[in-house]
Write a protein that holds these residues in place. Structure first.
Motif, PDB file in Angstrom:
ATOM      1  N   SER A   1       0.096  18.890  26.755  1.00 29.92           N
ATOM      2  CA  SER A   1       1.120  19.838  27.738  1.00 29.92           C
ATOM      3  C   SER A   1       2.362  19.997  26.852  1.00 29.92           C
ATOM      4  O   SER A   1       2.913  19.389  26.463  1.00 29.92           O
ATOM      5  CB  SER A   1       1.066  18.937  29.054  1.00 29.92           C
ATOM      6  OG  SER A   1       2.262  19.712  29.650  1.00 29.92           O
ATOM      7  N   VAL A   2       2.731  21.355  27.297  1.00 25.14           N
ATOM      8  CA  VAL A   2       3.888  21.764  26.492  1.00 25.14           C
ATOM      9  C   VAL A   2       4.974  22.244  27.811  1.00 25.14           C
ATOM     10  O   VAL A   2       6.118  22.680  27.436  1.00 25.14           O
ATOM     11  CB  VAL A   2       3.766  23.112  25.662  1.00 25.14           C
ATOM     12  CG1 VAL A   2       2.951  22.557  24.442  1.00 25.14           C
ATOM     13  CG2 VAL A   2       3.230  24.150  26.481  1.00 25.14           C
TER      14      VAL A   2
ATOM     15  N   MET B   1       8.912  22.446  27.363  1.00 30.70           N
ATOM     16  CA  MET B   1       9.336  22.475  25.737  1.00 30.70           C
ATOM     17  C   MET B   1       9.871  23.630  25.340  1.00 30.70           C
ATOM     18  O   MET B   1       9.330  24.595  25.586  1.00 30.70           O
ATOM     19  CB  MET B   1       8.095  21.891  25.177  1.00 30.70           C
ATOM     20  CG  MET B   1       7.569  20.650  25.193  1.00 30.70           C
ATOM     21  SD  MET B   1       6.155  20.340  24.126  1.00 30.70           S
ATOM     22  CE  MET B   1       5.644  18.775  24.232  1.00 30.70           C
TER      23      MET B   1
ATOM     24  N   LYS C   1      10.531  22.765  19.904  1.00 29.54           N
ATOM     25  CA  LYS C   1       9.875  21.237  20.259  1.00 29.54           C
ATOM     26  C   LYS C   1       8.420  21.412  20.373  1.00 29.54           C
ATOM     27  O   LYS C   1       7.739  20.622  19.542  1.00 29.54           O
ATOM     28  CB  LYS C   1      10.344  20.880  21.850  1.00 29.54           C
ATOM     29  CG  LYS C   1       9.894  19.357  21.849  1.00 29.54           C
ATOM     30  CD  LYS C   1      10.634  19.083  23.322  1.00 29.54           C
ATOM     31  CE  LYS C   1      10.296  17.407  23.330  1.00 29.54           C
ATOM     32  NZ  LYS C   1      10.944  16.898  24.635  1.00 29.54           N
ATOM     33  N   ARG C   2       7.889  22.570  20.524  1.00 37.40           N
ATOM     34  CA  ARG C   2       6.337  22.968  20.417  1.00 37.40           C
ATOM     35  C   ARG C   2       5.856  22.903  19.143  1.00 37.40           C
ATOM     36  O   ARG C   2       4.997  22.151  18.665  1.00 37.40           O
ATOM     37  CB  ARG C   2       5.994  24.270  21.188  1.00 37.40           C
ATOM     38  CG  ARG C   2       6.181  24.318  22.695  1.00 37.40           C
ATOM     39  CD  ARG C   2       5.465  25.441  23.391  1.00 37.40           C
ATOM     40  NE  ARG C   2       5.916  26.724  22.744  1.00 37.40           N
ATOM     41  CZ  ARG C   2       6.792  27.505  23.697  1.00 37.40           C
ATOM     42  NH1 ARG C   2       7.221  27.211  24.662  1.00 37.40           N
ATOM     43  NH2 ARG C   2       7.184  28.708  23.087  1.00 37.40           N
ATOM     44  N   THR C   3       6.868  23.447  18.236  1.00 39.25           N
ATOM     45  CA  THR C   3       6.488  23.398  16.628  1.00 39.25           C
ATOM     46  C   THR C   3       6.412  21.914  16.300  1.00 39.25           C
ATOM     47  O   THR C   3       5.557  21.515  15.345  1.00 39.25           O
ATOM     48  CB  THR C   3       7.268  24.353  16.010  1.00 39.25           C
ATOM     49  OG1 THR C   3       7.109  25.530  16.433  1.00 39.25           O
ATOM     50  CG2 THR C   3       7.038  24.556  14.625  1.00 39.25           C
TER      51      THR C   3
ATOM     52  N   VAL D   1      -0.217  25.469  18.067  1.00 38.58           N
ATOM     53  CA  VAL D   1       0.279  25.997  19.553  1.00 38.58           C
ATOM     54  C   VAL D   1      -0.416  27.262  19.920  1.00 38.58           C
ATOM     55  O   VAL D   1      -0.522  28.217  19.454  1.00 38.58           O
ATOM     56  CB  VAL D   1       1.824  26.560  19.265  1.00 38.58           C
ATOM     57  CG1 VAL D   1       2.385  26.943  20.805  1.00 38.58           C
ATOM     58  CG2 VAL D   1       2.657  25.200  19.147  1.00 38.58           C
TER      59      VAL D   1
ATOM     60  N   ASP E   1      -1.058  30.256  22.899  1.00 37.03           N
ATOM     61  CA  ASP E   1      -0.156  31.019  23.853  1.00 37.03           C
ATOM     62  C   ASP E   1      -1.276  31.861  24.802  1.00 37.03           C
ATOM     63  O   ASP E   1      -2.271  32.275  24.226  1.00 37.03           O
ATOM     64  CB  ASP E   1       1.037  31.695  23.436  1.00 37.03           C
ATOM     65  CG  ASP E   1       0.470  32.876  22.621  1.00 37.03           C
ATOM     66  OD1 ASP E   1       0.047  34.036  22.840  1.00 37.03           O
ATOM     67  OD2 ASP E   1       0.679  32.689  21.185  1.00 37.03           O
TER      68      ASP E   1
ATOM     69  N   TRP F   1       0.286  28.292  28.030  1.00 39.80           N
ATOM     70  CA  TRP F   1       0.822  27.660  26.600  1.00 39.80           C
ATOM     71  C   TRP F   1       0.193  26.203  26.663  1.00 39.80           C
ATOM     72  O   TRP F   1       0.343  25.482  27.640  1.00 39.80           O
ATOM     73  CB  TRP F   1       2.352  27.519  26.713  1.00 39.80           C
ATOM     74  CG  TRP F   1       2.783  28.964  26.450  1.00 39.80           C
ATOM     75  CD1 TRP F   1       3.192  30.069  27.148  1.00 39.80           C
ATOM     76  CD2 TRP F   1       3.261  29.424  25.109  1.00 39.80           C
ATOM     77  NE1 TRP F   1       3.887  30.766  26.696  1.00 39.80           N
ATOM     78  CE2 TRP F   1       4.010  30.687  25.167  1.00 39.80           C
ATOM     79  CE3 TRP F   1       3.152  28.887  23.941  1.00 39.80           C
ATOM     80  CZ2 TRP F   1       4.425  31.466  24.238  1.00 39.80           C
ATOM     81  CZ3 TRP F   1       3.506  29.720  22.861  1.00 39.80           C
ATOM     82  CH2 TRP F   1       4.298  30.852  22.885  1.00 39.80           C
ATOM     83  N   HIS F   2      -0.194  25.720  25.557  1.00 42.00           N
ATOM     84  CA  HIS F   2      -0.546  24.423  25.500  1.00 42.00           C
ATOM     85  C   HIS F   2      -0.756  24.062  23.725  1.00 42.00           C
ATOM     86  O   HIS F   2      -0.461  25.032  22.928  1.00 42.00           O
ATOM     87  CB  HIS F   2      -1.947  23.903  26.009  1.00 42.00           C
ATOM     88  CG  HIS F   2      -3.018  24.586  25.351  1.00 42.00           C
ATOM     89  ND1 HIS F   2      -3.335  26.020  25.724  1.00 42.00           N
ATOM     90  CD2 HIS F   2      -4.202  24.400  24.765  1.00 42.00           C
ATOM     91  CE1 HIS F   2      -4.569  26.428  24.968  1.00 42.00           C
ATOM     92  NE2 HIS F   2      -4.979  25.384  24.272  1.00 42.00           N
ATOM     93  N   ILE F   3      -0.981  22.812  23.463  1.00 49.11           N
ATOM     94  CA  ILE F   3      -1.030  22.637  22.132  1.00 49.11           C
ATOM     95  C   ILE F   3      -2.456  22.095  21.938  1.00 49.11           C
ATOM     96  O   ILE F   3      -3.035  20.885  22.644  1.00 49.11           O
ATOM     97  CB  ILE F   3      -0.036  21.598  21.412  1.00 49.11           C
ATOM     98  CG1 ILE F   3       1.295  22.112  21.313  1.00 49.11           C
ATOM     99  CG2 ILE F   3      -0.552  21.107  20.003  1.00 49.11           C
ATOM    100  CD1 ILE F   3       2.323  21.226  20.997  1.00 49.11           C
TER     101      ILE F   3
END
Length: 285
Positions: free
Chosen positions: A197-198, A201, A205-207, A222, A224, A232-234
């Protein structure tokens, strides 16, 4: 006349050094010449890595450090009539993957246990009277994290990433979830794959999270909404997790080749860090 003289000379030499002539005569040519054959050792880490990368290559470039181990595995598969001699080349491509999966099936394995990636048990059995196995790796037991199932290796990797970041990570999808999310294209069907979960963020911060995940041995990106039918998530796939689904194997292989892990096989758009497995990260710390 040469043979009796040679035999007499050998007998005399044996008497002089206290070695029975029959013992000397019974040795092989290699032994009498002082040459011994080194035992064959298959490095499991290198072999599993090659099995992820090689099928994704456009050519037959070999995975560095894996050739001898892959050759030993392929020769064993050839011995079992599962691989044609022309494919015994040190390249763990799609044909070798299929042959290894057939070998796993012959042992009675199915599903993830017959995914073409060598596991400790199958590789050890294949090596019986052929080779020994070093640098063994495995996913470990299934555990719970954020209400989702992951394996112990993935759990340890996520914990290591959190230590680098200094804050916890929350999953929004785990592993071993076949058919649970049609948008994941099967990557979560096996082990080693999670979505993080992002929520809340920033882009920076996601990066940073993707970078930390890569540092400990994940192929992480990441994601999108413009890339697919998802928020959005990683997305992170643990390199060399031997429970990876076929689709996740492809993602980790593509990551090594500088690609984005998506069906379009575009350029990698994540933070650049030295690519390493979890085991390599552990040895470096």
């Amino acid at each position: 006349m040469r043979r009796p003289l040679l035999a007499t000379g050998l007998a005399a030499l044996c008497m002089a050094v206290g070695v029975p002539a029959h013992a000397w005569a019974g040795t092989s040519g290699a032994a009498t010449s002082g040459v011994t054959t080194a035992p064959v050792v298959v490095n499991m880490e290198a072999t599993v890595l090659a099995a992820q990368i090689d099928p994704r290559r456009a050519d037959h470039t070999l995975t560095p450090g894996a050739k001898d181990s892959v050759l030993a595995v392929e020769q064993a598969l050839e011995d079992l009539n599962l691989l044609d001699p022309q494919w015994v080349d040190g390249y763990f491509g799609t044909t070798t993957i299929a042959a290894y999966a057939a070998y796993q099936s012959s042992l009675g394995y199915s599903g993830l246990a017959a995914n073409g990636l060598p596991g400790v048990t199958s590789l050890t059995k294949l090596g019986h009277n052929r080779f020994t196995v070093s640098n063994t790796i495995g996913p470990g037991a299934k555990v719970q994290r954020s209400g989702y199932v992951v394996d112990a290796r993935t759990q340890a990797m996520l914990t290591a990433a959190e230590r680098l970041l200094g804050y916890p990570l929350t999953l929004e999808q785990g592993s071993y979830n076949p058919g649970g999310d049609p948008t994941s294209a099967g990557t979560h069907d096996g082990g080693g794959v999670v979505d993080i979960s992002v929520a809340g963020m920033t882009a920076a911060k996601r990066t940073a999270v993707a970078r930390a995940l890569r540092q400990v041995g994940f192929a992480a990106w990441v994601r999108d909404p413009s890339q697919g039918d998802w928020p959005w998530h990683i997305h992170a796939a643990a390199i060399s997790d031997t429970d990876l689904s076929s689709q996740a194997q492809h993602q980790t292989g593509d990551y090594y080749l500088g690609l984005n892990g998506l069906a379009n096989r575009g350029a990698d758009d994540g933070p650049k860090v030295p690519i390493r497995t979890w085991e390599q990260y552990q040895r470096g710390h």
